[in-house]
Write a protein that holds these residues in place. Structure first.
Motif, mmCIF file in Angstrom:
data_model
loop_
_atom_site.group_PDB
_atom_site.id
_atom_site.type_symbol
_atom_site.label_atom_id
_atom_site.label_comp_id
_atom_site.label_asym_id
_atom_site.label_seq_id
_atom_site.Cartn_x
_atom_site.Cartn_y
_atom_site.Cartn_z
ATOM 1 N N THR A 11 41.505 -20.219 74.684
ATOM 2 C CA THR A 11 42.224 -20.097 75.952
ATOM 3 C C THR A 11 41.239 -19.859 77.092
ATOM 4 N N ALA A 12 41.477 -20.575 78.184
ATOM 5 C CA ALA A 12 40.731 -20.319 79.423
ATOM 6 C C ALA A 12 41.608 -20.837 80.548
ATOM 7 N N ASP A 13 41.304 -20.459 81.785
ATOM 8 C CA ASP A 13 42.133 -20.986 82.868
ATOM 9 C C ASP A 13 41.773 -22.456 83.114
ATOM 10 N N GLU A 14 42.664 -23.149 83.808
ATOM 11 C CA GLU A 14 42.513 -24.604 83.972
ATOM 12 C C GLU A 14 41.187 -24.971 84.621
ATOM 13 N N ALA A 15 40.781 -24.181 85.607
ATOM 14 C CA ALA A 15 39.526 -24.487 86.313
ATOM 15 C C ALA A 15 38.340 -24.399 85.351
ATOM 16 N N THR A 16 38.367 -23.369 84.492
ATOM 17 C CA THR A 16 37.286 -23.214 83.513
ATOM 18 C C THR A 16 37.295 -24.365 82.522
ATOM 19 N N LEU A 17 38.499 -24.754 82.062
ATOM 20 C CA LEU A 17 38.601 -25.869 81.103
ATOM 21 C C LEU A 17 38.045 -27.155 81.713
ATOM 22 N N ASP A 18 38.396 -27.389 82.979
ATOM 23 C CA ASP A 18 37.893 -28.598 83.656
ATOM 24 C C ASP A 18 36.371 -28.562 83.754
ATOM 25 N N GLN A 19 35.856 -27.376 84.025
ATOM 26 C CA GLN A 19 34.409 -27.214 84.146
ATOM 27 C C GLN A 19 33.728 -27.443 82.794
ATOM 28 N N LEU A 20 34.355 -26.956 81.725
ATOM 29 C CA LEU A 20 33.793 -27.159 80.386
ATOM 30 C C LEU A 20 33.769 -28.649 80.040
ATOM 31 N N GLU A 21 34.833 -29.342 80.414
ATOM 32 C CA GLU A 21 34.894 -30.797 80.175
ATOM 33 C C GLU A 21 33.776 -31.484 80.954
ATOM 34 N N ALA A 22 33.662 -31.122 82.232
ATOM 35 C CA ALA A 22 32.689 -31.777 83.108
ATOM 36 C C ALA A 22 31.252 -31.514 82.646
ATOM 37 N N ASN A 23 31.017 -30.296 82.149
ATOM 38 C CA ASN A 23 29.666 -29.939 81.693
ATOM 39 C C ASN A 23 29.377 -30.394 80.271
ATOM 40 N N GLY A 24 30.375 -30.960 79.606
ATOM 41 C CA GLY A 24 30.174 -31.346 78.206
ATOM 42 C C GLY A 24 29.975 -30.152 77.301
ATOM 43 N N GLN A 25 30.748 -29.079 77.539
ATOM 44 C CA GLN A 25 30.590 -27.863 76.727
ATOM 45 C C GLN A 25 31.616 -27.756 75.599
ATOM 46 N N ILE A 26 32.496 -28.738 75.506
ATOM 47 C CA ILE A 26 33.454 -28.734 74.393
ATOM 48 C C ILE A 26 32.797 -29.481 73.236
ATOM 49 N N VAL A 27 32.548 -28.775 72.153
ATOM 50 C CA VAL A 27 31.725 -29.299 71.061
ATOM 51 C C VAL A 27 32.577 -29.906 69.943
ATOM 52 N N PHE A 28 33.715 -29.259 69.648
ATOM 53 C CA PHE A 28 34.599 -29.746 68.573
ATOM 54 C C PHE A 28 36.046 -29.697 69.034
ATOM 55 N N ARG A 29 36.816 -30.712 68.585
ATOM 56 C CA ARG A 29 38.262 -30.695 68.804
ATOM 57 C C ARG A 29 38.974 -30.903 67.473
ATOM 58 N N TYR A 30 40.146 -30.302 67.344
ATOM 59 C CA TYR A 30 41.019 -30.552 66.193
ATOM 60 C C TYR A 30 41.637 -31.934 66.376
ATOM 61 N N VAL A 31 41.547 -32.753 65.329
ATOM 62 C CA VAL A 31 42.085 -34.113 65.413
ATOM 63 C C VAL A 31 42.835 -34.454 64.119
ATOM 64 N N ASP A 32 43.551 -35.597 64.164
ATOM 65 C CA ASP A 32 44.203 -36.077 62.946
ATOM 66 C C ASP A 32 43.227 -36.968 62.167
ATOM 67 N N ALA A 33 43.713 -37.556 61.082
ATOM 68 C CA ALA A 33 42.844 -38.336 60.205
ATOM 69 C C ALA A 33 42.261 -39.560 60.904
ATOM 70 N N HIS A 34 42.893 -39.971 62.014
ATOM 71 C CA HIS A 34 42.390 -41.125 62.762
ATOM 72 C C HIS A 34 41.448 -40.704 63.892
ATOM 73 N N GLY A 35 41.248 -39.406 64.018
ATOM 74 C CA GLY A 35 40.338 -38.923 65.059
ATOM 75 C C GLY A 35 41.007 -38.671 66.395
ATOM 76 N N ASN A 36 42.351 -38.640 66.394
ATOM 77 C CA ASN A 36 43.064 -38.411 67.650
ATOM 78 C C ASN A 36 43.468 -36.942 67.794
ATOM 79 N N ALA A 37 43.209 -36.396 68.960
ATOM 80 C CA ALA A 37 43.550 -34.997 69.226
ATOM 81 C C ALA A 37 45.032 -34.900 69.590
ATOM 82 N N THR A 38 45.865 -34.763 68.589
ATOM 83 C CA THR A 38 47.314 -34.707 68.784
ATOM 84 C C THR A 38 47.811 -33.266 68.686
#
Lengths: 229, 85
Positions: free
Chosen positions: A147-174
């Motif tokens: 959890t983080a506020d929206e501004a922080t999440l956007d900043q993490l996306e922009a900085n490439g700081q999100i390293v792993f995401r939960y995805v399905d078997a096809h690689g989609n983050a659902t």
């Protein structure tokens, strides 16, 4: 490479981390007691899973005051690799080494295998992985909802700081592949310097074929790249 | 210096999903308390501390909340009361 594994009162994945480093990676490891005042020459520090200090106050909130964490913070400040797994991730967030916080799961406690997707390979724990690689490993936590506020999440996306995401078997983050309600399916993040990485899944429990997956190996191999020794 | 008892309430920040609160709400509705629309589960702490007066005690506990007792990312706190111990 010498890996320091911090043992807090209540840590319970420290031996698994030791097993991964010594028996599967063939590297040296040293256990670091929470009252220690030095890293005993460790190139890399692992904050393992468990229930440090009984999860008193909030998961990870008390561990940051232990003497060893002052050394870990200094190591991180100098660019040294620090990996927080599960409770170690919670500790790293509470200590301010990583952004965000980990809240009670949207559902209940979950213990099951998940699939995560490597989003970045420019971090200390993903240098041997590849972008888009799907890794299967277990989770076991009650408080893993990133959890983080929206501004922080956007900043993490922009900085490439999100390293792993939960995805399905096809690689989609659902939504269905998100086991705990983590914002934007985030399973792991890094700091601006990319030397500190935290994740809720357990790569140290995905080293041995006998346990169903060896997808954790590539992450531990990444430490060799990061340690540069 | 006087000893004060400062009560603090810490609750999940509004707008963030509170699964614990939701589960308690659902349980209350199941028991027949159908009028309940929302429940928030937080923590209540009582800090005993020495200070020169009540405002100083409150300011001190407020700083404790900001630095440790509440998580600034996900929780809000209110000082619920300050009384001489």
């Amino acid at each position: 490479m010498k890996v320091g594994i911090v043992r807090f009162p209540g840590s319970n994945c420290d031996e698994d981390a030791l097993h991964a480093v010594v028996d599967f990676l063939g590297e040296t490891a040293v256990m670091l007691w929470h009252k220690d005042h030095d890293l005993h020459g460790a190139d890399v520090v692992i904050l393992p899973g468990g229930f440090s200090y009984g999860d008193y106050l909030r998961a990870g909130a008390i561990a940051r005051f232990s003497p060893i964490m002052q050394e870990v913070a200094a190591h991180a400040a100098h660019g040294g690799p620090v990996i927080g797994i599960c409770n170690g991730f919670q500790i790293a967030c509470e200590a301010g080494l990583l952004p965000g916080a980990l809240l009670r799961n949207a559902g209940s406690y979950v213990s099951m295998p998940v699939i995560i997707r490597t989003e970045r390979t420019d971090t200390s724990f993903t240098g041997a992985s590849s972008v888009g690689q799907l890794l299967r490993m277990p989770i076991a936590h009650g408080e893993g909802r990133f959890t983080a506020d929206e501004a922080t999440l956007d900043q993490l996306e922009a900085n490439g700081q999100i390293v792993f995401r939960y995805v399905d078997a096809h690689g989609n983050a659902t939504p269905e592949s998100n086991p705990n309600g983590a914002m934007r399916n985030i399973a792991g993040v890094t700091n601006v310097g990319r030397n500190v990485v935290g994740l809720m899944p357990h790569p140290e429990r995905a080293m041995d074929r006998a346990l169903g997956s060896q997808d954790g190996v590539v992450l531990f191999e990444s430490l060799l790249v990061a340690a540069n020794v | 210096m006087t000893r004060f008892r400062v009560a603090v309430q810490i609750i999940p920040r509004r707008g963030l999903l509170d699964p614990q609160g939701k589960t308690v709400r659902d349980a209350l509705v199941t028991l027949g308390f159908g009028s309940v629309s929302d429940v928030h589960v937080g923590r209540h702490m009582v800090v005993e501390t020495d200070a020169k007066d009540a405002p100083a005690a409150e300011a001190s506990v407020r700083a404790m909340c900001e630095r440790l007792l509440a998580n600034p990312v996900t929780e809000d706190f209110t000082i619920a009361g300050v009384v001489a111990a």
